[in-house]
Design an enzyme around this catalytic site. Structure first.
Site, mmCIF file in Angstrom:
data_model
loop_
_atom_site.group_PDB
_atom_site.id
_atom_site.type_symbol
_atom_site.label_atom_id
_atom_site.label_comp_id
_atom_site.label_asym_id
_atom_site.label_seq_id
_atom_site.Cartn_x
_atom_site.Cartn_y
_atom_site.Cartn_z
ATOM 1 N N THR A 157 1.043 -1.017 -0.006
ATOM 2 C CA THR A 157 -0.022 0.185 -0.142
ATOM 3 C C THR A 157 0.788 1.236 0.002
ATOM 4 O O THR A 157 2.059 1.002 0.209
ATOM 5 C CB THR A 157 -0.932 -0.028 1.377
ATOM 6 O OG1 THR A 157 -1.855 -0.959 0.998
ATOM 7 C CG2 THR A 157 -1.560 1.297 1.558
ATOM 8 N N VAL A 186 -12.790 -5.353 -0.031
ATOM 9 C CA VAL A 186 -12.246 -4.071 0.200
ATOM 10 C C VAL A 186 -11.424 -3.894 1.591
ATOM 11 O O VAL A 186 -12.010 -5.006 2.463
ATOM 12 C CB VAL A 186 -13.454 -3.080 0.568
ATOM 13 C CG1 VAL A 186 -13.048 -1.687 0.741
ATOM 14 C CG2 VAL A 186 -14.218 -2.782 -1.100
ATOM 15 N N GLY A 187 -10.345 -3.459 1.623
ATOM 16 C CA GLY A 187 -9.853 -3.526 2.836
ATOM 17 C C GLY A 187 -9.715 -2.603 3.773
ATOM 18 O O GLY A 187 -10.743 -1.773 3.612
ATOM 19 N N THR A 208 -0.637 0.244 6.452
ATOM 20 C CA THR A 208 -0.634 -0.637 5.706
ATOM 21 C C THR A 208 -0.447 -1.979 6.355
ATOM 22 O O THR A 208 -0.240 -2.117 7.540
ATOM 23 C CB THR A 208 0.729 -0.366 4.748
ATOM 24 O OG1 THR A 208 0.912 -1.507 3.928
ATOM 25 C CG2 THR A 208 1.790 -0.072 5.567
ATOM 26 N N GLY A 209 -0.864 -3.127 5.560
ATOM 27 C CA GLY A 209 -0.782 -4.415 6.110
ATOM 28 C C GLY A 209 -1.947 -5.186 5.754
ATOM 29 O O GLY A 209 -2.846 -4.755 4.887
ATOM 30 N N GLY A 211 -5.455 -5.799 5.822
ATOM 31 C CA GLY A 211 -6.501 -4.911 5.949
ATOM 32 C C GLY A 211 -7.723 -5.644 6.923
ATOM 33 O O GLY A 211 -8.156 -4.877 7.530
HETATM 34 N N1 ASP Z 1 -3.925 -2.840 3.718
HETATM 35 C C1 ASP Z 1 -4.076 -3.111 2.470
HETATM 36 C C2 ASP Z 1 -5.423 -4.030 2.180
HETATM 37 O O1 ASP Z 1 -5.664 -4.723 3.054
HETATM 38 C C3 ASP Z 1 -2.941 -3.810 1.696
HETATM 39 C C4 ASP Z 1 -1.695 -3.479 2.309
HETATM 40 O O2 ASP Z 1 -1.342 -2.442 2.920
HETATM 41 O O3 ASP Z 1 -0.670 -4.171 2.154
HETATM 42 O O4 ASP Z 1 -5.876 -3.830 1.339
#
Ligand code: ASP
Length: 285
Positions: A157, A186-187, A208-209, A211
């Site tokens: 992200t 959707v995250g 980020t991560g 979601g």
């Molecule tokens: N947080 C984002 C999602 O879940 C993905 C990410 O940040 O790695 O869509």
């Protein structure tokens, strides 16, 4: 004034490290240039994220993750502290820069538009259709094929938080989401307080991560709210610890109204870069 950007939590392939590091620095510099020329925190955060969306080294805009049917669906959001104003888009398929569309949504009567409705709104606001195939890069395709073969979970992200000369705060986040996600998934990114949050006089955050976990822990809201009694580092750590307890890894950039900040992660790495009156920094860890 301060700008802080991230290029996503996760593990960065060694051959991409250089591109990722120079990418976050370029985005930081673009955001800083906006602040230095008297631009608002919102304009700076949006500009930094736009640069990252156009950079194929990141999972947002061009280079976004592919979903289970092999095409791109992107989520993005912006928020400003004043008036708690928010705009987001979810599962949008045919714009080059979802963050610019999220910015338009913030100026509408709604807070979140998805899929076809987001595309219709883009056209209404003069944002042209971008061919969905043009968002797909060779690297994203190879990643998708690898995940489908071997399993696993990978994502990424981009995000930015900014504080302008007038003390205004803004956050912006954009993502292609999790590789091989279900169509329509959707995250956390475009949900208020989950992946993106800003509150006047307090702080701004972009997450980020994984979601699903970050959203349930409301990490961005939780971290900003904790700034009332905690340092940015502690506030961000605690928010991510809850997401980790629920089962998800991630990272967070958090900027307090006094200019103090933190970039923390429970994932193996999180690329990030910052600049403020005292200097600048960047890193992959
Ligand atoms: N947080 C984002 C999602 O879940 C993905 C990410 O940040 O790695 O869509």
């Amino acid at each position: 004034m301060r700008i802080l950007v991230h290029g996503g939590a996760g593990r960065i392939e060694p051959e991409w490290e250089e591109a990722v590091l120079s990418g976050v620095k370029r985005a930081r510099d673009a955001g800083w240039a906006v602040l230095a020329s008297g631009g608002s925190a919102l304009e700076a955060a949006v500009e930094a994220v736009r640069v990252l969306e156009d950079d194929p080294a990141f999972n947002a805009g061009t280079g976004s993750a592919l979903n289970r049917q092999g095409f791109v669906e992107m989520d993005a959001a912006v928020m400003i502290g004043e008036g708690l104003r928010f705009g987001g888009v979810a599962a949008v398929r045919d714009v080059k820069n979802p963050i610019l569309l999220a910015r338009e949504v913030m100026d509408s009567e709604h807070i979140l538009l998805s899929g076809e409705g987001a595309s219709l709104f883009a056209r209404e606001r003069g944002i042209p259709r971008h061919p969905p195939e043009a968002l797909v890069t060779e690297r994203a395709l190879a990643r998708w094929q690898r995940i489908r073969r071997q399993g696993g979970r990978t994502s990424g992200t981009v995000g930015a938080v900014a504080l302008d000369a007038q003390g205004r705060l803004a956050a912006a986040t954009s993502t292609g989401g999790i590789v091989d996600k279900r169509v329509g998934r959707v995250g956390d990114t475009p949900l208020v307080g989950a992946g993106t949050y800003a509150e006047a006089g307090l702080g701004a955050a972009s997450a980020t991560g994984e979601g699903e976990f970050l959203a349930r822990a409301l990490v961005a809201y939780r971290a900003v709210t904790a700034l009332k009694t905690r340092s940015p580092e502690k506030a961000a750590d605690e928010a991510l610890a809850l997401a980790r307890e629920l089962g998800g890894q991630g990272g967070l950039i958090l900027l307090a109204a006094d200019g103090s900040f933190a970039a923390v992660h429970t994932s193996p790495q999180m690329s990030h870069a910052w600049r403020g009156p005292e200097g600048e920094g960047a890193g992959l860890a």
